[in-house]
Enzyme design. Structure first.
Site, PDB file in Angstrom:
ATOM      1  N   CYS A 191       0.832  -1.209   0.000  1.00 26.08           N
ATOM      2  CA  CYS A 191       0.000   0.000   0.000  1.00 26.08           C
ATOM      3  C   CYS A 191       0.867   1.260   0.000  1.00 26.08           C
ATOM      4  CB  CYS A 191      -0.901  -0.050   1.244  1.00 26.08           C
ATOM      5  SG  CYS A 191      -1.687   1.491   1.687  1.00 26.08           S
TER       6      CYS A 191
ATOM      7  N   CYS B 253       0.112   3.836   2.709  1.00 20.84           N
ATOM      8  CA  CYS B 253       0.571   3.309   4.009  1.00 20.84           C
ATOM      9  C   CYS B 253       2.048   3.626   4.222  1.00 20.84           C
ATOM     10  CB  CYS B 253       0.378   1.794   4.081  1.00 20.84           C
ATOM     11  SG  CYS B 253      -1.334   1.256   3.960  1.00 20.84           S
TER      12      CYS B 253
END
Length: 101
Positions: free
Chosen positions: A31, A34
């Protein structure tokens, strides 16, 4: 205080029974957003002794992600005394993360 890796094994003791507010970062290695939030969360953990900071890898801990209704990541959850008091989804600047606390 160092960032804790939260799993089903330590969730009860580290989060539910914590005497401090807990900031949980739900993330995954694939991600992009993230990876943007992660160093900010690490910085907050280093700066604040009055909270606990934990990271939950949604790929490794799908039951915890499901328990919190995590549909998108990163998801940040603030817990106090075993209850969710705040939740936010998506990458955000440090000031906005701190405002969740």
């Amino acid at each position: 205080m160092a960032v804790l890796t939260i799993t089903m094994d330590n969730f009860q003791s580290e989060v539910m029974q914590s005497d401090k507010p807990v900031l949980l970062d739900f993330w995954a290695s694939w991600c992009g957003p993230c990876r943007m939030v992660s160093p900010i969360v690490d910085e907050i953990a280093d700066e604040r002794d009055d909270i606990k900071v934990g990271k939950i890898n949604v790929d490794e801990q799908p039951a915890l992600a499901q328990q919190f209704g995590v549909m998108s990541i990163p998801t940040l959850v603030v817990m106090r005394e075993g209850a969710v008091v705040n939740k936010a989804v998506g990458a955000m600047p440090k000031a906005q993360i701190l405002s969740l606390l």
